[in-house]
Every structure is written in structure tokens, then in C-alpha cells.
Design a protein around this motif. Structure first.
Motif, mmCIF file in Angstrom:
data_model
loop_
_atom_site.group_PDB
_atom_site.id
_atom_site.type_symbol
_atom_site.label_atom_id
_atom_site.label_comp_id
_atom_site.label_asym_id
_atom_site.label_seq_id
_atom_site.Cartn_x
_atom_site.Cartn_y
_atom_site.Cartn_z
ATOM 1 N N MET A 1 0.854 -1.155 0.000
ATOM 2 C CA MET A 1 0.000 0.000 0.000
ATOM 3 C C MET A 1 0.901 1.219 0.000
ATOM 4 N N TYR A 2 0.406 2.319 -0.588
ATOM 5 C CA TYR A 2 1.185 3.540 -0.638
ATOM 6 C C TYR A 2 0.871 4.448 0.542
ATOM 7 N N GLU A 4 1.060 8.288 2.469
ATOM 8 C CA GLU A 4 0.670 9.622 2.005
ATOM 9 C C GLU A 4 1.780 10.310 1.219
ATOM 10 N N LYS A 52 -6.070 -4.478 -10.576
ATOM 11 C CA LYS A 52 -7.281 -3.823 -10.090
ATOM 12 C C LYS A 52 -6.870 -2.637 -9.224
ATOM 13 N N ASP A 53 -7.375 -1.459 -9.574
ATOM 14 C CA ASP A 53 -7.089 -0.263 -8.805
ATOM 15 C C ASP A 53 -7.711 -0.405 -7.419
ATOM 16 N N GLY A 54 -6.909 -0.249 -6.379
ATOM 17 C CA GLY A 54 -7.386 -0.432 -5.016
ATOM 18 C C GLY A 54 -8.322 0.655 -4.531
ATOM 19 N N ILE A 55 -8.355 1.776 -5.220
ATOM 20 C CA ILE A 55 -9.236 2.876 -4.813
ATOM 21 C C ILE A 55 -10.520 2.872 -5.630
ATOM 22 N N THR A 56 -10.388 2.837 -6.952
ATOM 23 C CA THR A 56 -11.566 2.918 -7.819
ATOM 24 C C THR A 56 -12.184 1.562 -8.124
ATOM 25 N N GLY A 57 -11.401 0.494 -7.976
ATOM 26 C CA GLY A 57 -11.888 -0.842 -8.317
ATOM 27 C C GLY A 57 -11.845 -1.140 -9.802
ATOM 28 N N GLN A 58 -11.341 -0.207 -10.598
ATOM 29 C CA GLN A 58 -11.291 -0.391 -12.047
ATOM 30 C C GLN A 58 -10.256 -1.459 -12.407
#
Length: 88
Positions: A1-2, A4, A52-58
Motif C-alpha cells: 500500500m502507498y 501519504e 485492479k485499482d485499489g481505490i476505484t476498483g477499475q
């Protein structure tokens, strides 16, 4: 995970979160449909990787290449379903 600041950071997770499926039925269907479209476009079995984008789910394709480990084209075409079926 990234973090801040953009650096990579480790986040502890409990057992429930570690065993929870990442992809839902909608994602699985989307990936299957896209895989069929890619293979139909290139006319051969393809090895595909997705992210899979962890924020948008795309979902994003990250790599594709022709599968070379298939023994014969005929085996692939005769064992492949004609369409993606809705399980119900």
C-alpha cells in the motif's frame, strides 16, 4: 500500500481480511468477457494479466502474450465454451 508521501508501506491485516476474495462475481464476469474478446481479436489462446485499482476498483490489462504451451490449437478450440454463461 502507498503511504501519504507516495512511499510503500506495510499494513497489518487480520485473518478475515486476508482470506476475503478480492474479485466479486461482476469482476470475474468482466475479466472473462474481456479475455474472450482478446482471444477472438488475436485468434489464439492468450496469457493475460490484470490489475485492479485499489481505490476505484477499475480493472486494467497489464500484460498479454500468446500462449505457447498449448499442445494443439484444436484442443483449445474444441474444449472452449461458446459463450460465457450466467450461473443463475
Amino acid at each position: 500500500m502507498y503511504g501519504e508521501d507516495g512511499s510503500t508501506t506495510t499494513v497489518d491485516t487480520d485473518e478475515t481480511e486476508r482470506v476475503r476474495p478480492v474479485l466479486g462475481q461482476g469482476d470475474i464476469r468482466t475479466l472473462a468477457e474481456r479475455a474472450v474478446a482478446v482471444e477472438e481479436h488475436y485468434g489464439c489462446p492468450m496469457d493475460l494479466e490484470w490489475a485492479k485499482d485499489g481505490i476505484t476498483g477499475q480493472l486494467f490489462p497489464s500484460m498479454s502474450r500468446r500462449r505457447t504451451s498449448m499442445t494443439t490449437w484444436r484442443a483449445w478450440t474444441t474444449s472452449r465454451p461458446n459463450s460465457i454463461r450466467d450461473p443463475g
